[in-house]
Design an enzyme around this catalytic site. Structure first.
Site, mmCIF file in Angstrom:
data_model
loop_
_atom_site.group_PDB
_atom_site.id
_atom_site.type_symbol
_atom_site.label_atom_id
_atom_site.label_comp_id
_atom_site.label_asym_id
_atom_site.label_seq_id
_atom_site.Cartn_x
_atom_site.Cartn_y
_atom_site.Cartn_z
ATOM 1 N N THR A 152 0.847 -1.202 0.000
ATOM 2 C CA THR A 152 0.000 0.000 0.000
ATOM 3 C C THR A 152 0.880 1.248 0.000
ATOM 4 O O THR A 152 1.773 1.381 0.828
ATOM 5 C CB THR A 152 -0.926 -0.019 1.231
ATOM 6 O OG1 THR A 152 -1.893 -1.058 1.035
ATOM 7 C CG2 THR A 152 -1.661 1.310 1.406
ATOM 8 N N HIS B 22 -7.241 -11.100 -1.765
ATOM 9 C CA HIS B 22 -6.651 -10.728 -0.471
ATOM 10 C C HIS B 22 -7.516 -11.318 0.646
ATOM 11 O O HIS B 22 -8.599 -10.814 0.937
ATOM 12 C CB HIS B 22 -6.600 -9.206 -0.374
ATOM 13 C CG HIS B 22 -5.763 -8.675 0.750
ATOM 14 N ND1 HIS B 22 -5.408 -9.431 1.849
ATOM 15 C CD2 HIS B 22 -5.193 -7.454 0.947
ATOM 16 C CE1 HIS B 22 -4.665 -8.688 2.666
ATOM 17 N NE2 HIS B 22 -4.522 -7.491 2.140
ATOM 18 N N ASN C 254 -4.343 -10.557 6.607
ATOM 19 C CA ASN C 254 -4.107 -9.307 7.350
ATOM 20 C C ASN C 254 -5.317 -8.687 8.040
ATOM 21 O O ASN C 254 -5.388 -7.469 8.194
ATOM 22 C CB ASN C 254 -3.427 -8.290 6.426
ATOM 23 C CG ASN C 254 -2.068 -8.783 5.968
ATOM 24 O OD1 ASN C 254 -1.504 -9.672 6.592
ATOM 25 N ND2 ASN C 254 -1.543 -8.233 4.889
ATOM 26 N N TYR D 54 -8.402 -8.321 7.134
ATOM 27 C CA TYR D 54 -9.439 -7.654 6.340
ATOM 28 C C TYR D 54 -10.652 -8.579 6.175
ATOM 29 O O TYR D 54 -10.717 -9.637 6.792
ATOM 30 C CB TYR D 54 -8.837 -7.158 5.017
ATOM 31 C CG TYR D 54 -7.740 -6.144 5.266
ATOM 32 C CD1 TYR D 54 -8.029 -4.929 5.907
ATOM 33 C CD2 TYR D 54 -6.413 -6.400 4.948
ATOM 34 C CE1 TYR D 54 -7.035 -4.003 6.203
ATOM 35 C CE2 TYR D 54 -5.410 -5.474 5.238
ATOM 36 C CZ TYR D 54 -5.731 -4.281 5.867
ATOM 37 O OH TYR D 54 -4.745 -3.375 6.170
ATOM 38 N N ASN E 275 -4.206 -6.088 12.332
ATOM 39 C CA ASN E 275 -5.552 -5.524 12.406
ATOM 40 C C ASN E 275 -6.444 -6.235 13.417
ATOM 41 O O ASN E 275 -7.616 -6.509 13.157
ATOM 42 C CB ASN E 275 -6.197 -5.498 11.010
ATOM 43 C CG ASN E 275 -5.574 -4.427 10.139
ATOM 44 O OD1 ASN E 275 -5.432 -3.284 10.569
ATOM 45 N ND2 ASN E 275 -5.167 -4.792 8.935
#
Ligand code: PHB
Length: 367
Positions: free
Chosen positions: A29, A178, A181, A183, A238
C-alpha cells in the site's frame, strides 16, 4: 562436488506464464491514488521501474467503495480506475513484466468518512477493532461496524466478480484474492471476529465458506490459472486472532486445492514483523497440503530466499519493503550489490519522493 547455484533467478512456469525469475514483488500500500481511487502516471512509472520482478502483485486495490479502508488507496470498480490502471499494465508489459491486481475489501478496518454516504463499515459481526483508520482527515479511531445481512452476501460476491472483470479489462495478467491481514475475508475466517450464527459463522467449515465462494466466483469470471490467494495464518494484523489457526487454515488450504489456483501466497509470521510469533504453527504444513505453487513472504533476504529454495520450502519468494527502495531489486540480489534502505516516512501518501526516485545501480554508478 560443485555447489549448486540457486535457481532463484531462473525462469519458471506459472500457469500460462513464464516468469523471468522466482522473485515476486509483494503487494504494498502506497496511498498515492486520488480520492476517487484513480491511479496516476507516477504509479505507472513506479511499477514499470520494478518490472524485472518475476511477478508484480499490485498494492491492495478496493473492489468497491465499501471495501475501502485507507485514504488514497486505488480502486478497480469504475471506468476511470480501469483506464488509469491500463496505463500501469501497459507500462509493465512494455518492460516485459507481469502484474496481478490484488482484490481488497477491508471489512471493519475502515471509517464512515471513507464509506459511501458516511455509512458504517461492514463486517461478519458488529465488533469494533482496536486501532485507528487512515482517513483524508488524518487518523481516526475505528468504529463498531455493521454486521452484514445474510442476503447481502450474494451482492458482495458479485462485487468480487465485477472487480475481476475490471482487472481483466485493465490489462492485468491475473488477480490475487486478499484473504489476509485482518481484512474482510480474514475476519470471516476467525472466531475472534466472526460470531455469526448462519452458514457463514460458527464451525470452521462455515467460516471458510465465504472465501471459497469468492474464489469460485473469481475463477469463474476469469480462469483459475490467473488467480492467486493470499493468507496470513498466524499474523495478528488488524486485531485479528483465532483460537485454532492451524485447524482453520489447514482446512481452508485443503479446500482451495479443488480450484487449481495459480498460487498460494502466505505471509509467514506477523505481517511486516517477526517471522516467529507466539501461538503460531509450522506453516510448512500448509505448503505440504497445497497442491500448487507456494509463494512465501515476510522478512526474506537473499540468504533466507536461497535457503527456502534449496530446501524446496517455497516455489516463489515475495519481497515487500526491499522493493520499495530498490526498483532493480532482482539485479541487485543477483549481483550481490548493496541495497538502498527504504524510508518509512514516504511509505504512505505524498508524491514522487520515496516512490519513483530510488536509484537503480546504473544511476548510482553513473552519479
Ligand atoms: C498497510 O497499509 O499497512 C497494509 C495494507 C494492506 C495489507 C497490509 C498492510 O494487507
Amino acid at each position: 562436488m560443485a555447489e549448486k547455484k540457486t535457481d532463484l533467478f531462473d525462469p519458471v512456469k506459472l500457469g500460462p506464464f513464464t516468469l523471468r525469475n522466482r522473485i515476486a514483488m509483494a503487494p504494498l500500500t502506497r496511498s498515492r491514488a486520488g480520492s476517487d481511487g484513480v491511479v496516476t502516471a507516477m504509479t505507472a512509472e513506479y511499477y514499470a521501474q520494478r518490472a524485472s520482478a518475476g511477478l508484480i502483485i499490485s498494492e491492495a486495490t478496493n473492489i468497491t467503495q465499501q471495501g475501502r479502508g485507507y485514504a488514497y488507496t486505488p480502486g478497480i470498480y469504475s471506468e476511470e480506475q480501469v483506464a488509469a490502471w491500463r496505463q500501469v499494465t501497459d507500462a509493465v508489459h512494455a518492460k516485459g513484466g507481469l502484474i496481478f491486481c490484488q482484490l481488497w475489501h477491508v471489512g471493519r478496518i475502515s471509517h464512515p468518512s471513507l464509506q459511501p454516504d458516511g455509512a458504517l463499515p461492514v463486517a461478519p459481526s458488529a465488533i469494533k477493532p482496536e486501532g485507528q483508520a487512515f482517513t483524508e482527515q488524518g487518523f481516526q479511531p475505528h468504529v463498531t461496524p455493521r454486521a452484514l445481512e445474510l442476503d447481502e452476501i450474494p451482492g458482495l460476491i458479485q462485487d468480487y466478480r465485477h472487480a475481476t472483470e475490471c482487472a481483466k479489462r485493465a490489462g492485468f495478467d491475473g488477480v490475487e484474492i486478499h484473504a489476509a491481514n485482518g481484512y474482510l475475508l480474514d475476519q470471516f475466517l476467525r472466531d475472534k471476529t466472526n460470531k455469526r450464527t448462519d452458514r457463514y459463522g460458527g464451525s470452521i467449515e462455515n467460516r471458510v465458506r465465504l472465501m471459497l465462494e469468492v474464489t469460485e466466483a473469481v475463477i469463474a469470471t476469469w480462469s483459475a490459472d490467473r488467480v492467486g490467494i493470499r493468507l496470513s495464518p498466524i499474523s495478528p494484523a488488524n486485531d485479528i486472532a483465532d483460537s485454532n489457526p492451524e485447524a482453520v487454515f489447514s482446512y481452508a488450504v485443503e479446500q482451495l486445492n479443488r480450484f487449481g489456483l495459480s498460487y498460494l501466497h502466505v505471509v509467514e509470521g506477523a505481517t511486516g514483523g517477526p517471522r516467529e510469533v507466539e501461538n503460531g504453527f509450522d506453516l510448512q504444513k500448509l505448503r505440504k497440503i497445497f497442491k500448487g505453487p507456494y509463494m512465501a513472504n515476510n522478512g526474506y533476504d537473499l540468504t533466507l530466499a536461497e535457503k527456502a529454495r534449496a530446501a524446496n520450502e517455497a516455489d516463489l519468494i515475495a519481497f515487500g519493503r526491499p522493493f520499495i527502495a530498490n526498483p532493480d531489486l532482482v539485479e541487485r540480489l543477483q549481483s550481490g550489490a548493496p541495497l538502498n534502505e527504504p524510508d518509512p516516512k514516504t511509505f504512505y501518501g505524498g508524491g514522487a519522493e520515496g516512490y519513483i526516485d530510488y536509484p537503480t545501480l546504473d544511476r548510482q554508478v553513473a552519479e
